[in-house]
Design an enzyme around this catalytic site. Structure first.
Site, PDB file in Angstrom:
ATOM      1  N   HIS A 155       0.847  -1.202   0.000  1.00 33.49           N
ATOM      2  CA  HIS A 155       0.000   0.000   0.000  1.00 33.49           C
ATOM      3  C   HIS A 155       0.882   1.251   0.000  1.00 33.49           C
ATOM      4  CE1 HIS A 155      -3.166  -2.576   2.240  1.00 33.49           C
ATOM      5  NE2 HIS A 155      -3.710  -2.282   1.090  1.00 33.49           N
TER       6      HIS A 155
ATOM      7  N   ARG B 124      -3.037  -5.723  -8.496  1.00 35.53           N
ATOM      8  CA  ARG B 124      -1.891  -6.640  -8.430  1.00 35.53           C
ATOM      9  C   ARG B 124      -1.941  -7.709  -9.500  1.00 35.53           C
ATOM     10  NH1 ARG B 124      -3.112  -7.487  -2.243  1.00 35.53           N
ATOM     11  NH2 ARG B 124      -5.093  -7.023  -3.236  1.00 35.53           N
TER      12      ARG B 124
ATOM     13  N   LYS C  32     -17.166  -7.179  10.017  1.00 36.11           N
ATOM     14  CA  LYS C  32     -15.976  -8.020   9.895  1.00 36.11           C
ATOM     15  C   LYS C  32     -15.083  -7.826  11.122  1.00 36.11           C
ATOM     16  CE  LYS C  32     -13.006  -7.697   6.248  1.00 36.11           C
ATOM     17  NZ  LYS C  32     -12.663  -7.426   4.841  1.00 36.11           N
TER      18      LYS C  32
ATOM     19  N   SER D 199      -2.883  -7.508   2.721  1.00 29.73           N
ATOM     20  CA  SER D 199      -3.267  -7.524   4.140  1.00 29.73           C
ATOM     21  C   SER D 199      -3.691  -8.933   4.548  1.00 29.73           C
ATOM     22  CB  SER D 199      -4.423  -6.555   4.380  1.00 29.73           C
ATOM     23  OG  SER D 199      -4.059  -5.243   4.049  1.00 29.73           O
TER      24      SER D 199
HETATM   25  P1  ADP Z   1     -10.095  -3.418   0.311  1.00 28.44           P
HETATM   26  O1  ADP Z   1     -10.451  -4.067   1.610  1.00 28.44           O
HETATM   27  O2  ADP Z   1     -11.021  -2.283  -0.064  1.00 28.44           O
HETATM   28  O3  ADP Z   1      -9.834  -4.365  -0.843  1.00 28.44           O
HETATM   29  P2  ADP Z   1      -7.260  -3.108   0.878  1.00 28.44           P
HETATM   30  O4  ADP Z   1      -6.864  -2.393   2.112  1.00 28.44           O
HETATM   31  O5  ADP Z   1      -7.067  -4.581   0.849  1.00 28.44           O
HETATM   32  O6  ADP Z   1      -8.750  -2.662   0.583  1.00 28.44           O
HETATM   33  O7  ADP Z   1      -6.508  -2.483  -0.377  1.00 28.44           O
HETATM   34  C1  ADP Z   1      -6.691  -1.136  -0.765  1.00 28.44           C
HETATM   35  C2  ADP Z   1      -6.208  -0.947  -2.195  1.00 28.44           C
HETATM   36  O8  ADP Z   1      -4.803  -1.186  -2.249  1.00 28.44           O
HETATM   37  C3  ADP Z   1      -6.833  -1.921  -3.201  1.00 28.44           C
HETATM   38  O9  ADP Z   1      -7.065  -1.240  -4.419  1.00 28.44           O
HETATM   39  C4  ADP Z   1      -5.782  -2.980  -3.372  1.00 28.44           C
HETATM   40  O10 ADP Z   1      -5.864  -3.589  -4.654  1.00 28.44           O
HETATM   41  C5  ADP Z   1      -4.521  -2.137  -3.243  1.00 28.44           C
HETATM   42  N1  ADP Z   1      -3.371  -2.936  -2.827  1.00 28.44           N
HETATM   43  C6  ADP Z   1      -3.295  -3.803  -1.815  1.00 28.44           C
HETATM   44  N2  ADP Z   1      -2.064  -4.362  -1.731  1.00 28.44           N
HETATM   45  C7  ADP Z   1      -1.345  -3.814  -2.743  1.00 28.44           C
HETATM   46  C8  ADP Z   1      -0.002  -3.990  -3.229  1.00 28.44           C
HETATM   47  N3  ADP Z   1       0.839  -4.862  -2.655  1.00 28.44           N
HETATM   48  N4  ADP Z   1       0.390  -3.252  -4.282  1.00 28.44           N
HETATM   49  C9  ADP Z   1      -0.477  -2.403  -4.886  1.00 28.44           C
HETATM   50  N5  ADP Z   1      -1.749  -2.202  -4.495  1.00 28.44           N
HETATM   51  C10 ADP Z   1      -2.180  -2.896  -3.441  1.00 28.44           C
END
Ligand code: ADP
Length: 147
Positions: free
Chosen positions: A18, A91, A42, A129
Site C-alpha cells: 500500500h 496486483r 468483519k 493484508s
Molecule cells: P479493500 O479491503 O477495499 O480491498 P485493501 O486495504 O485490501 O482494501 O486495499 C486497498 C487498495 O490497495 C486496493 O485497491 C488494493 O488492490 C490495493 N493494494 C493492496 N495491496 C497492494 C499492493 N501490494 N500493491 C499495490 N496495491 C495494493
C-alpha cells in the site's frame, strides 16, 4: 482547482505494498486522503484506532497526505472532501475483476469521479493484508511487511 484523490481501503493492516503505491501516487495529486473503511460486520485484525495511529505515524513527512476513517460510500466521502479521483491498486487479474466491478458501480452513481489504477510494483505484488493476517495467525513475524 486542486487535484484531490481518495485512496480507500481496509488497510487491516497497511502493508509496504500500500505504502509503495501511495508514494508513487504522491506526485500525481495535490492531496491524497487515505480513507480507512469501517466494516462493522468483519472482525478486524488491528483495531481501528491502532490502524489509524500507525498509518498517521507512517505518513509523517508527507504533508499532502491525510488519513480519515469512514463508513458509507466512498463516493460520498469523495464529495465531502472535494475529491475528483479514487485511487486503487491492481496486483493481478483477480484484483482487476474485483476493482473493475467497484469502479463501474462508482461511475454509474458518480460519473464525475474517476477511479485511477496503478499497477502494483512487481516486488510488492504478492503482499496483501490478508497474507499478513494469515502469516500472523500462524505465529510468523510480519513486521517487515507492514507499516
Ligand atoms: P479493500 O479491503 O477495499 O480491498 P485493501 O486495504 O485490501 O482494501 O486495499 C486497498 C487498495 O490497495 C486496493 O485497491 C488494493 O488492490 C490495493 N493494494 C493492496 N495491496 C497492494 C499492493 N501490494 N500493491 C499495490 N496495491 C495494493
Amino acid at each position: 482547482m486542486a487535484n484531490i484523490a481518495v485512496f480507500p481501503g481496509s488497510f487491516d493492516p497497511m502493508t509496504i505494498g500500500h505504502m509503495a503505491l501511495l508514494k508513487r501516487a504522491l506526485p500525481l495529486f495535490d492531496k491524497i486522503i487515505v480513507a480507512i473503511g469501517i466494516n462493522t460486520s468483519k472482525q478486524s485484525f488491528l483495531p481501528l484506532q491502532e490502524r489509524l495511529e500507525r498509518i498517521q505515524k507512517a505518513l509523517e513527512g508527507m504533508p499532502s497526505v491525510e488519513v480519515v476513517t469512514y463508513s458509507g460510500l466512498t463516493i460520498d466521502l469523495c464529495r465531502q472532501h472535494g475529491a475528483q479521483y479514487i485511487l486503487r491498486g491492481v496486483r493481478d487479474n483477480v484484483d482487476y475483476e474485483y476493482e473493475r466491478r467497484i469502479a463501474d458501480i462508482n461511475r454509474l452513481v458518480a460519473p464525475d469521479i474517476q477511479t485511477l489504477f496503478l499497477l502494483a510494483d512487481p516486488e510488492y505484488a504478492a503482499i496483501s493484508s490478508s497474507m499478513v493476517r494469515e502469516l500472523a495467525a500462524f505465529g510468523k513475524d510480519v513486521s517487515k511487511y507492514i507499516v
